[in-house]
Design a protein around this motif. Sequence first.
Motif, PDB file in Angstrom:
ATOM      1  N   VAL A 279       0.848  -1.200   0.000  1.00 42.33           N
ATOM      2  CA  VAL A 279       0.000   0.000   0.000  1.00 42.33           C
ATOM      3  C   VAL A 279       0.879   1.243   0.000  1.00 42.33           C
ATOM      4  CG1 VAL A 279      -1.794   1.286   1.226  1.00 42.33           C
ATOM      5  CG2 VAL A 279      -1.853  -1.219   1.228  1.00 42.33           C
ATOM      6  N   ALA A 280       0.568   2.176  -0.894  1.00 40.45           N
ATOM      7  CA  ALA A 280       1.227   3.490  -0.920  1.00 40.45           C
ATOM      8  C   ALA A 280       0.164   4.527  -0.580  1.00 40.45           C
ATOM      9  CB  ALA A 280       1.802   3.772  -2.305  1.00 40.45           C
TER      10      ALA A 280
ATOM     11  N   VAL B 190       1.014  -0.108 -10.046  1.00 35.85           N
ATOM     12  CA  VAL B 190       0.387   0.735  -9.023  1.00 35.85           C
ATOM     13  C   VAL B 190      -1.054   1.033  -9.447  1.00 35.85           C
ATOM     14  CG1 VAL B 190       0.450   2.967  -7.835  1.00 35.85           C
ATOM     15  CG2 VAL B 190       2.589   1.747  -8.328  1.00 35.85           C
ATOM     16  N   VAL B 191      -1.986   0.678  -8.567  1.00 38.62           N
ATOM     17  CA  VAL B 191      -3.411   0.952  -8.821  1.00 38.62           C
ATOM     18  C   VAL B 191      -3.826   2.098  -7.902  1.00 38.62           C
ATOM     19  CG1 VAL B 191      -5.745   0.002  -8.838  1.00 38.62           C
ATOM     20  CG2 VAL B 191      -3.794  -1.481  -9.418  1.00 38.62           C
TER      21      VAL B 191
ATOM     22  N   ARG C  66       3.191  12.175  -9.355  1.00 37.15           N
ATOM     23  CA  ARG C  66       4.098  11.837  -8.255  1.00 37.15           C
ATOM     24  C   ARG C  66       4.639  10.411  -8.399  1.00 37.15           C
ATOM     25  NH1 ARG C  66       7.416  11.957  -4.482  1.00 37.15           N
ATOM     26  NH2 ARG C  66       6.934  12.806  -2.439  1.00 37.15           N
ATOM     27  N   PHE C  67       3.755   9.473  -8.752  1.00 40.02           N
ATOM     28  CA  PHE C  67       4.227   8.087  -8.925  1.00 40.02           C
ATOM     29  C   PHE C  67       5.175   7.989 -10.124  1.00 40.02           C
ATOM     30  CE2 PHE C  67       0.345   7.111  -6.382  1.00 40.02           C
ATOM     31  CZ  PHE C  67       1.029   6.580  -5.302  1.00 40.02           C
TER      32      PHE C  67
ATOM     33  N   ASN D 108       3.868   1.554 -14.708  1.00 39.78           N
ATOM     34  CA  ASN D 108       2.705   0.695 -14.902  1.00 39.78           C
ATOM     35  C   ASN D 108       1.627   1.116 -13.906  1.00 39.78           C
ATOM     36  OD1 ASN D 108       1.116  -1.395 -15.731  1.00 39.78           O
ATOM     37  ND2 ASN D 108       2.474  -3.042 -15.000  1.00 39.78           N
ATOM     38  N   LEU D 109       0.679   1.920 -14.381  1.00 40.42           N
ATOM     39  CA  LEU D 109      -0.313   2.525 -13.490  1.00 40.42           C
ATOM     40  C   LEU D 109      -1.732   2.268 -13.995  1.00 40.42           C
ATOM     41  CD1 LEU D 109       1.751   5.716 -13.266  1.00 40.42           C
ATOM     42  CD2 LEU D 109       0.590   4.925 -11.215  1.00 40.42           C
ATOM     43  N   ARG D 110      -2.658   2.148 -13.054  1.00 47.21           N
ATOM     44  CA  ARG D 110      -4.085   2.062 -13.368  1.00 47.21           C
ATOM     45  C   ARG D 110      -4.821   2.960 -12.388  1.00 47.21           C
ATOM     46  NH1 ARG D 110      -4.921  -4.380 -15.021  1.00 47.21           N
ATOM     47  NH2 ARG D 110      -3.123  -4.335 -16.413  1.00 47.21           N
TER      48      ARG D 110
END
Length: 214
Positions: free
Chosen positions: A102-103, A132-133, A151-152, A159-161
């Motif tokens: 968790v972030a 990262v979701v 930021r991510f 790889n983001l959703r």
Amino acid sequence: MKTKAMDGVTVVSHPLVQHKLTIMRRKETSTASFRELLREISTLLCYEVTRDLPLEPVEIETPVARSAGVRLEGKKLVLAPILRAGMGLLDGMLELIPAARVAHIGLYRDPETLVAFEYYFKAPEDIADRLVVVIDPMLATANTAVAAIDRFKERGVRNLRFVCLVASPEGIERLRAHHPEVPIWTASIDERLNEHGYIVPGLGDAGDRLYGTR
Ligand code: URA
């Protein structure tokens, strides 16, 4: 599960999701019911956002025989709630993916300007190697979603959703314009934003309804 796909945006139209969302929208729904319904819907959204995760083969032994099985490939994914309302989606998702990291990202939306300010950030050190979701119930102006994803990306995540409960057409357009490679999952695309940056018809302030602060 039945979903409707459109240019990087998936609307999860499953009857259970739509039924629960309608109860959440009602102004007389209690804080306790709102919180529970959001948790329930979050598991269904989690099921959808993880639908295409890659698997790798694994050899196992059942009590009866050796067998070929599969497991999720790669490093464990990261769920990234945008504080504070994003926390309402976290527990239901962790029920399905208990090993997820968790972030937390704290972004405050100035009520006058609607500009997002970051006040907290804590993420796994190797976040750049993970999916990262980002989760937040409301995609309104998209200021906070854009800032969180910025930021991510600064931390090297590629790889983001993004998952939300209710989106505005304006928010989707803005998020797609800033981060076109980040796919979006939502239970609804509502009519519009009002002059205060609230989604219409929406469900009001998700954080206040979740925590009973107004
Ligand atoms: N945030 C909320 O909680 N609700 C809205 O309608 C817009 C932003």
